[in-house]
Design a protein around this motif. Structure first.
Motif, PDB file in Angstrom:
ATOM      1  N   ILE A 171       0.874  -1.173   0.000  1.00 22.33           N
ATOM      2  CA  ILE A 171       0.000   0.000   0.000  1.00 22.33           C
ATOM      3  C   ILE A 171       0.913   1.226   0.000  1.00 22.33           C
ATOM      4  O   ILE A 171       1.691   1.432   0.945  1.00 22.33           O
ATOM      5  N   GLY A 172       0.808   2.012  -1.062  1.00 22.54           N
ATOM      6  CA  GLY A 172       1.695   3.158  -1.182  1.00 22.54           C
ATOM      7  C   GLY A 172       3.140   2.683  -1.269  1.00 22.54           C
ATOM      8  O   GLY A 172       3.482   1.847  -2.113  1.00 22.54           O
ATOM      9  N   SER A 173       3.992   3.171  -0.379  1.00 23.48           N
ATOM     10  CA  SER A 173       5.391   2.760  -0.381  1.00 23.48           C
ATOM     11  C   SER A 173       5.698   1.732   0.699  1.00 23.48           C
ATOM     12  O   SER A 173       6.853   1.412   0.959  1.00 23.48           O
ATOM     13  N   TYR A 174       4.615   1.184   1.314  1.00 21.66           N
ATOM     14  CA  TYR A 174       4.821   0.233   2.409  1.00 21.66           C
ATOM     15  C   TYR A 174       4.404  -1.168   1.983  1.00 21.66           C
ATOM     16  O   TYR A 174       3.382  -1.374   1.305  1.00 21.66           O
ATOM     17  N   SER A 175       5.235  -2.141   2.403  1.00 22.70           N
ATOM     18  CA  SER A 175       4.917  -3.551   2.205  1.00 22.70           C
ATOM     19  C   SER A 175       4.502  -4.136   3.545  1.00 22.70           C
ATOM     20  O   SER A 175       5.072  -3.793   4.601  1.00 22.70           O
ATOM     21  N   SER A 176       3.495  -5.028   3.534  1.00 21.65           N
ATOM     22  CA  SER A 176       2.977  -5.589   4.784  1.00 21.65           C
ATOM     23  C   SER A 176       4.004  -6.492   5.439  1.00 21.65           C
ATOM     24  O   SER A 176       4.911  -7.032   4.799  1.00 21.65           O
ATOM     25  N   TYR A 177       3.814  -6.640   6.759  1.00 21.28           N
ATOM     26  CA  TYR A 177       4.719  -7.452   7.565  1.00 21.28           C
ATOM     27  C   TYR A 177       4.119  -8.854   7.674  1.00 21.28           C
ATOM     28  O   TYR A 177       3.009  -9.050   8.172  1.00 21.28           O
ATOM     29  N   GLY A 178       4.847  -9.885   7.183  1.00 26.38           N
ATOM     30  CA  GLY A 178       4.424 -11.272   7.278  1.00 26.38           C
ATOM     31  C   GLY A 178       3.227 -11.593   6.397  1.00 26.38           C
ATOM     32  O   GLY A 178       2.840 -10.820   5.525  1.00 26.38           O
ATOM     33  N   GLN A 179       2.638 -12.788   6.661  1.00 23.58           N
ATOM     34  CA  GLN A 179       1.477 -13.254   5.920  1.00 23.58           C
ATOM     35  C   GLN A 179       0.221 -13.074   6.787  1.00 23.58           C
ATOM     36  O   GLN A 179       0.194 -13.453   7.960  1.00 23.58           O
ATOM     37  N   ALA A 180      -0.828 -12.480   6.203  1.00 17.65           N
ATOM     38  CA  ALA A 180      -2.082 -12.229   6.932  1.00 17.65           C
ATOM     39  C   ALA A 180      -3.150 -13.258   6.538  1.00 17.65           C
ATOM     40  O   ALA A 180      -3.202 -13.702   5.381  1.00 17.65           O
ATOM     41  N   SER A 181      -3.960 -13.648   7.500  1.00 15.51           N
ATOM     42  CA  SER A 181      -5.051 -14.595   7.218  1.00 15.51           C
ATOM     43  C   SER A 181      -6.173 -13.890   6.456  1.00 15.51           C
ATOM     44  O   SER A 181      -6.340 -12.666   6.532  1.00 15.51           O
ATOM     45  N   ILE A 182      -6.927 -14.677   5.722  1.00 15.14           N
ATOM     46  CA  ILE A 182      -8.001 -14.150   4.870  1.00 15.14           C
ATOM     47  C   ILE A 182      -9.358 -14.483   5.491  1.00 15.14           C
ATOM     48  O   ILE A 182      -9.607 -15.610   5.929  1.00 15.14           O
ATOM     49  N   LYS A 183     -10.244 -13.481   5.530  1.00 15.08           N
ATOM     50  CA  LYS A 183     -11.615 -13.683   5.994  1.00 15.08           C
ATOM     51  C   LYS A 183     -12.547 -13.545   4.801  1.00 15.08           C
ATOM     52  O   LYS A 183     -12.494 -12.552   4.082  1.00 15.08           O
ATOM     53  N   VAL A 184     -13.316 -14.556   4.563  1.00 15.44           N
ATOM     54  CA  VAL A 184     -14.274 -14.517   3.451  1.00 15.44           C
ATOM     55  C   VAL A 184     -15.683 -14.334   4.013  1.00 15.44           C
ATOM     56  O   VAL A 184     -15.952 -14.586   5.198  1.00 15.44           O
ATOM     57  N   GLY A 185     -16.610 -13.862   3.167  1.00 19.47           N
ATOM     58  CA  GLY A 185     -17.988 -13.640   3.602  1.00 19.47           C
ATOM     59  C   GLY A 185     -18.663 -14.941   3.999  1.00 19.47           C
ATOM     60  O   GLY A 185     -18.261 -16.041   3.582  1.00 19.47           O
TER      61      GLY A 185
END
Length: 455
Positions: free
Chosen positions: A150-164
């Protein structure tokens, strides 16, 4: 005491327990019936979009067969963590590039929330949490993880996914699918019917459940009525004259278990036994004159309320019970013996003579100087007397009404038989009166009494 007022309360612990069991059985039967109906008519359990269809119209299915899948929300939601970033570095609506582990390429999402404060990971490095929403390509489940830029930042680690939220609707009974017209992409609401499962199996299950509900309802109603029997209320308004049960007594059910006796003293009823020769003259609404030895000098007025056609024969004579109601009862009490006469007919201002003055053939002997002697019959009569023809009306034990043939001023002669042992008879003279004693003719015309009667 008023009608409906509580008189006794009987220990109802066993009846209450039976009622609770019946209520539980009825509730279970209703649940089973609803389940049987739901099995025949499966419905959507959430609002969303049909994402997958597993059967077609006319397919045969068994319990557990998947019918279709509903997805409540086609979006995915992922909370990404960013180190060395402040919440001010992100904003809602900002574009995000998402990389799903195991999938080639990237997806584009949108920032929907940013944490208002920073936290720190175990290394002590501060981080900010950003929630991203993106459309599920259709294959991603909660088993996958993702990262983002997002922008100039990369996320830290792997995030879990929530589906509907999603739901797979399955058949709960065996049968054939009918009325199924859902397609992938259709919008569906909670409670919408998916299809109808037809067949003997599901129909028999519904009918069996319906019978169980009916039987359970009958048992519940019986248990409720049984419990009500443990609260004894006054069936009428009145006065308690006898009390045979008190607190602590053991009561045996049945017609012989009298707890108390209540009299409605606002009126009294009596029953008269009327001879078969007179019963045809008795009708509902006729007035009844009543006297009681226990209440001297007073005559009560009653009215016929019922004439029974069920007679009783004794000694070759049949009598019929006639019910009489007395509203003005001052001085009368239940159980007193009375005499009663039913007034069959009456008249006022009548011309009347003693009943014994009317001879056979409706003739009357009058003095030759009476005004009506001008209408004398050609019939031999004692010297100084003549016979005239008369038309009679109502009568009682003593007097008879004269409708025509006599007039006031006539002197009537008649023979009165004495009660002496010699059976002598003597001529009685009487001037014509202008009125008849009140009361009229009693039932039967012979002073027929309804008694001694009893209340």
């Amino acid at each position: 005491m008023e009608e409906g007022q509580l008189l006794y309360t009987i220990d109802s612990s066993n009846a209450s327990s039976s009622l609770t069991q019946s209520q539980n059985s009825y509730s279970q039967a209703q649940t089973s019936y609803q389940q049987a109906v739901d099995a025949k008519y499966p419905e959507a359990d959430l609002t969303g979009t049909v994402s997958e269809v597993y059967v077609n119209e006319g397919d045969s299915v068994s319990a557990g067969t998947e019918l279709l899948k509903i997805v409540a929300d086609e979006n995915m939601y992922i909370d990404f963590s960013f180190t060395y970033a402040d919440s001010d570095d992100f904003y809602i609506g900002q574009s995000a590039t998402v990389f799903i582990d195991g999938f080639a390429g990237s997806l584009t999402g949108t920032v929907t929330a940013v944490s208002s404060s920073s936290a720190a990971v175990s290394t002590g490095v501060p981080l900010t949490t950003v929630r991203v929403r993106l459309t599920n390509p259709g294959l991603v489940t909660t088993d996958y993880t993702a990262s983002a830029v997002i922008g100039s930042y990369s996320s830290y680690g792997q995030a879990s996914i929530k589906v509907g939220a999603s739901s797979v609707i399955t058949a709960e009974a065996s049968g054939k699918v009918s009325g199924f017209d859902w397609l992938v992409g259709d919008t569906i609401s909670s409670g919408d019917r998916i299809c109808t499962i037809t067949g003997d199996s599901v129909d028999n299950a519904i009918e069996s459940a319906r019978i169980s509900v009916s039987n359970a309802a009958t048992s519940l109603e019986s248990a409720q009525e049984n419990l009500e029997d443990y609260s004894i209320t006054a069936p009428i308004s009145g006065t308690v004259v006898t009390k045979t049960a008190k607190a602590g007594d053991n009561i045996e059910g049945g017609s012989d278990s009298t707890l108390c006796v209540i009299y409605d003293l606002s009126y009294l009823e009596m029953t008269m036994s009327i001879d078969e020769l007179d019963i045809s003259s008795v009708e509902v609404g006729q007035e009844v004159q009543i006297t009681a030895d226990a209440v001297e000098g007073k005559t009560y007025t009653g009215v016929v309320t019922e004439v029974s056609v069920a007679g009783t024969t004794s000694g070759g004579i049949t009598t019929y019970p006639v019910t009489v109601r007395i509203d003005e009862t001052d001085g009368l009490l239940p159980g007193m013996n009375v005499d009663a006469e039913i007034v069959i007919s009456s008249t006022e201002d009548a011309l009347a003579i003693p009943a014994s003055a009317v001879n056979r053939g409706d003739t009357v002997l009058i003095t030759a100087d009476s005004p009506s002697a001008a209408n004398a019959l050609d019939q031999e009569a004692p010297e100084g007397y003549v016979y005239v023809a008369v038309e009679t009306g109502v009568s009682d034990d003593s007097y008879i009404e004269i409708l025509s043939g006599l007039q006031e001023g006539d002197t009537v002669a008649y023979l009165q038989t004495t009660s002496s042992s010699s059976s002598d008879s003597g001529m009685m003279m009487g001037g014509m009166a202008g009125g008849m004693p009140s009361g009229g003719m009693p039932s039967g015309g012979g002073g027929m009494a309804g008694g001694p009667g009893g209340f």
